[in-house]
Each structure stands twice: as C-alpha cells, then as structure tokens.
Motif scaffolding. Structure first.
Motif, short mmCIF file in Angstrom:
data_model
loop_
_atom_site.label_atom_id
_atom_site.label_comp_id
_atom_site.label_asym_id
_atom_site.label_seq_id
_atom_site.Cartn_x
_atom_site.Cartn_y
_atom_site.Cartn_z
N ALA A 35 32.78 96.33 -5.35
CA ALA A 35 31.89 95.33 -4.63
C ALA A 35 32.20 94.47 -3.55
O ALA A 35 31.71 94.19 -2.66
CB ALA A 35 31.26 94.49 -5.86
N ALA A 36 33.60 94.15 -3.75
CA ALA A 36 34.21 93.42 -2.55
C ALA A 36 34.26 94.35 -1.39
O ALA A 36 33.90 93.79 -0.12
CB ALA A 36 35.79 93.08 -2.99
N LEU A 37 34.48 95.62 -1.68
CA LEU A 37 34.37 96.58 -0.28
C LEU A 37 33.12 96.41 0.19
O LEU A 37 33.03 96.52 1.64
CB LEU A 37 34.96 97.70 -0.78
CG LEU A 37 36.15 97.96 -1.38
CD1 LEU A 37 36.65 99.49 -1.61
CD2 LEU A 37 37.33 97.27 -0.49
N LEU A 38 32.03 96.51 -0.49
CA LEU A 38 30.55 96.42 -0.01
C LEU A 38 30.36 95.20 0.66
O LEU A 38 29.68 95.39 1.94
CB LEU A 38 29.50 96.79 -0.99
CG LEU A 38 29.41 98.24 -1.69
CD1 LEU A 38 28.70 98.41 -2.94
CD2 LEU A 38 29.08 99.10 -0.61
N VAL A 39 30.99 94.08 0.09
CA VAL A 39 30.45 92.92 1.02
C VAL A 39 31.09 92.99 2.03
O VAL A 39 30.66 92.60 3.42
CB VAL A 39 31.19 91.60 -0.04
CG1 VAL A 39 31.27 90.37 0.79
CG2 VAL A 39 30.27 91.40 -1.28
N GLY A 40 32.61 93.09 2.12
CA GLY A 40 33.43 93.36 3.43
C GLY A 40 32.64 94.21 4.80
O GLY A 40 32.79 93.94 5.57
N LEU A 41 32.13 95.50 4.02
CA LEU A 41 31.41 96.44 5.00
C LEU A 41 30.42 95.56 5.66
O LEU A 41 29.99 95.98 6.75
CB LEU A 41 30.94 97.30 4.18
CG LEU A 41 30.26 98.74 5.15
CD1 LEU A 41 31.56 99.14 5.62
CD2 LEU A 41 29.70 99.74 4.08
N ASN A 42 29.58 94.55 5.24
CA ASN A 42 28.51 93.79 5.58
C ASN A 42 28.84 92.59 6.64
O ASN A 42 28.04 92.12 7.20
CB ASN A 42 27.61 93.37 4.58
CG ASN A 42 26.74 94.75 4.20
OD1 ASN A 42 25.80 94.83 4.76
ND2 ASN A 42 27.11 95.11 3.00
N LEU A 43 30.06 92.46 6.90
CA LEU A 43 30.57 91.03 7.61
C LEU A 43 30.68 91.33 9.15
O LEU A 43 31.09 90.35 9.71
CB LEU A 43 31.64 90.55 6.81
CG LEU A 43 31.58 90.14 5.27
CD1 LEU A 43 32.75 89.37 4.73
CD2 LEU A 43 30.31 89.47 5.13
#
Length: 410
Positions: A31-39
């Motif tokens: 989930a952290a990777l998905l958040v980072g992908l959107n920043l």
C-alpha cells in the motif's frame, strides 16, 4: 510512560500465525508503494502538457507559472496538515483520506470550470499530507533499506508515468482535460489499498504524544530541512521547466515530455539503491556529498548548450532519483523512533517544500525577466554545490529523539 500504537495489521498477538503477520505486513508495504506511485504524476503530467494546458484554459503567463509551481507552494503552506490529521485519525486513515482527496482534486482541476488552480492547490495539499506521513508509516512497519528504496522508487515511477503518457493520452482524448483527470484512477487504487489496511487496524486513532525541538536537536533538524528543500527544489525545477526549456531550443512537446519521463525512469534504480548504500557508513561518506557534485556537473552540461539531451536527462534523472532516495532514508535513519520520524518528516518536508516552491518559481521568473534560462540554471548550479556540503554535514549528525521530555542521544 509513552505507549506507541502501531496498526494491528503489523503488531499482533503471539497466537496469530507468523505467516498471517508476514502477509499483513506485505500488504501494508505494498500500500505504501501505491501511495508513493501517486505523489508525482499530478505534477509531471501538467509539466509535460504545460503549454497546451495554458492554451486550452486561456492562462496568462503569470497563471501558467503558477500552474507549474502551485503544487510545490501548496506543499509548504499545508505542511502541518498531515501530522495534525494523523493525531486525530491515525497515520493509516490519514493516508487513505489523502488519496481520496487527491483523486477528487485531480478531477476538479481538469473537469470543473474555474477549478484548475484551486484543484491544483488541493492536489498539492493531498500529496504533502501523504508524503509527510510515509516516513513514519514505513518506520512503524520496520521497513529496511530495501523497502525504503522501493518506496522512493515508486515516486520516480509515478513521475515517469505522468510525464510519458499524458501527451499521448491528450492526443487520444482530444485535449488536456481528460488526460489530466485520468490520473485520478491510480489515486483511487491507492485509496482502496489503504482502506484495506485501515479496516484491519484496531489501533486507537488519536495520539496525544507531544513533540519538541531543543537546542541539541535543532542543528540536525535544520540541516535535514535544508537538504530536503534543496533536492526538492532542484527536482521540481527540472520537472516544471525542462520541457519548456527544451521547447525553447526547438524540441517538440511530445519529445520533451518523453525526455522528462526518461529522467524519471533513469532515477528508478538509483532511487532504490541509495537507501541501501546509506546503510553502509563508509560508502555514505563519499556517496552522499558526491550526488550534489554530479548534479552540479549535469546542470553545467545543460547550460552549455550541448544538444545531447538524452544523455543529460539520463544523468540528471539518475542523480536526482538517488538524492531523493537518500533524503527519505536519512529522515528515517536520523530519527530515533516513529514519532520523531513523523515530526522530522513534517518539518523538513514542510519548510523544505516551501523553499522548493519558491525556488522553482524563481527559475521561471528569472526566465521571464531575462528571456533565457542562463540565470535560472546558474541558480540551480549554485544550489547543487550547497546541497553537496549540507549532505556531508547531515550524515555526521546523530539520530534525534524529538519526544517531549525524552533524553537526546548525542
């Protein structure tokens, strides 16, 4: 006695099977990777379509410069938002709210009449909240150098996707609005992932732990803030203005967008490796300051007028990716605990992004005032030199404990 609450998805009773704990931790890290992908796509998508977007929405030169730099300005203005919400809702739930707000802002800026600049500011606030909370979230999961590197790499991957695919999407969709609004879809995916983590969490949503800065911890916090601000300013200056600089030199918009994407792609592996190298003290002593030196050389190369744009963007992307990965790693490693990581992240990113927004805007103002990019590039060259010196000082500082009433480790 201070009690630190972590999501129950990662801290469980002894009776819970080990495999279940590993699975839940993997979901949380994913989930952290998905958040980072959107920043980053919200920023690089506009950068790659800056001139067409300005023409579509009939923006004047000042509004166009604001569109390019407003997200970063919003970072500095809204820096306390993430930590304040986390105190009421918890880190996991705040990350979920941030992804939902980001998706809404992306649709607002592109599809609602008069919502372009408002939506752009709100997207910056949502990105800032999520970016501030990722370091304490990763520290709460016990993420090592590999996972910190993967999280950092997800930022570069998102930047590459936004820069590389927005121009073709615009051509397919008949204009910028749909192409820009489509980036709400990965934000919704990250929202779903964080909701999955939040629903499994039985941690209390309010934390009353107080933080404080002292004379002993202030130098470390200040140095990390300057370091983060300089690397962020240089990254966002490139993300905002490189396509326009290349356009002024005769490069078409599609090629300029792909060159910006290439810079982000070039940063993927260095962003992954930098946090792992940061764990090796001997390597860090030369590797950290060396990044600023290589970045300085890349900006001198760009200023020289050489048309080897593929090579220049490869070097710039690689060194900027590594510098961001190192900065995120040092925020985590220079914090004694999760709560300190949260405060150090909020201060360094909040003040740092405020400087980054002002510095990135200054590059555009210098161009408009002088008619070329020489003054802006000189400013970036000097900033890279200062960054090298500041990193050398940061890596010699001890970790800080910012909890009120705690002993500072020196």
């Amino acid at each position: 006695m201070t009690v630190v609450w972590l999501p129950m998805a990662f801290v469980s009773s002894r009776s819970e099977p080990s495999s279940a704990k590993v699975q839940e931790r993997a979901i949380g890290l994913g989930a952290a990777l998905l958040v980072g992908l959107n920043l980053r796509p919200a920023i690089t998508s506009v950068a790659s379509l800056l001139e067409p977007t300005g023409a579509w929405f009939a923006l004047n030169p000042v509004q166009l410069s604001m569109l390019a730099t407003l997200p970063v300005i919003a970072f500095g203005v809204t820096a306390p938002l993430g930590p304040l919400l986390a105190r009421r809702l918890g880190v996991v739930r705040t990350l979920a709210w941030a992804m939902g707000a980001l998706a809404a802002a992306l649709v607002l800026r592109a599809m609602v009449p008069g919502g372009l600049l408002v939506g752009t500011f709100l997207e910056g606030a949502a990105i800032m909240a999520a970016g501030t909370l990722l370091p304490p979230y990763l520290k709460s999961l016990g993420a090592g150098g590999l996972w910190i590197g993967l999280s950092s790499m997800s930022f570069s991957a998102g930047a590459a996707l936004g820069a590389g695919f927005t121009v073709p999407l615009s051509h397919t969709a008949g204009g910028p609005p749909i192409a820009l609004a489509l980036w709400a879809l990965p934000a919704l995916l990250a929202l779903a992932a964080m909701l999955r983590v939040a629903l499994r969490s039985r941690a209390p949503v309010h934390s009353g732990e107080r933080m404080q800065l002292t004379r002993a911890t202030l130098p470390t916090v200040a140095l990390i803030t300057v370091m983060f601000g300089l690397q962020a300013m240089l990254f966002f200056a490139v993300a905002a203005w490189l396509p326009r600089l290349l356009g002024d030199r005769g490069v078409d918009a599609a090629t300029a967008g792909w060159l910006l994407a290439l810079a982000s792609i070039a940063g993927l592996i260095p962003t992954l490796l930098a946090p792992m190298l940061a764990r090796r003290r001997r390597a860090l002593l030369w590797f950290g300051p060396g990044l600023g030196v290589v970045m300085l050389i890349a900006f001198v190369w760009l200023a020289s007028g050489d048309t080897s744009y593929v090579a220049i963007t490869l070097v710039l992307g690689a060194v900027q990716g590594a510098t961001f990965g190192l900065s995120l790693s040092l925020i985590v490693s220079q914090s004694a605990d999760e709560a300190s990581a949260g405060m150090l992240s909020a201060v360094s990113q909040g003040v740092g992004y405020a400087f980054a927004g002002a510095g990135s805007l200054l590059v555009g103002v210098l161009h408009d005032a002088t008619g070329d990019w020489t003054a802006g590039l000189l400013f970036m060259i000097v900033s890279a030199a200062v960054l090298s010196v500041v990193v050398a000082l940061v890596i010699r500082r001890p970790p800080v404990d910012l909890r009120a009433g705690s002993r500072v480790r020196v």
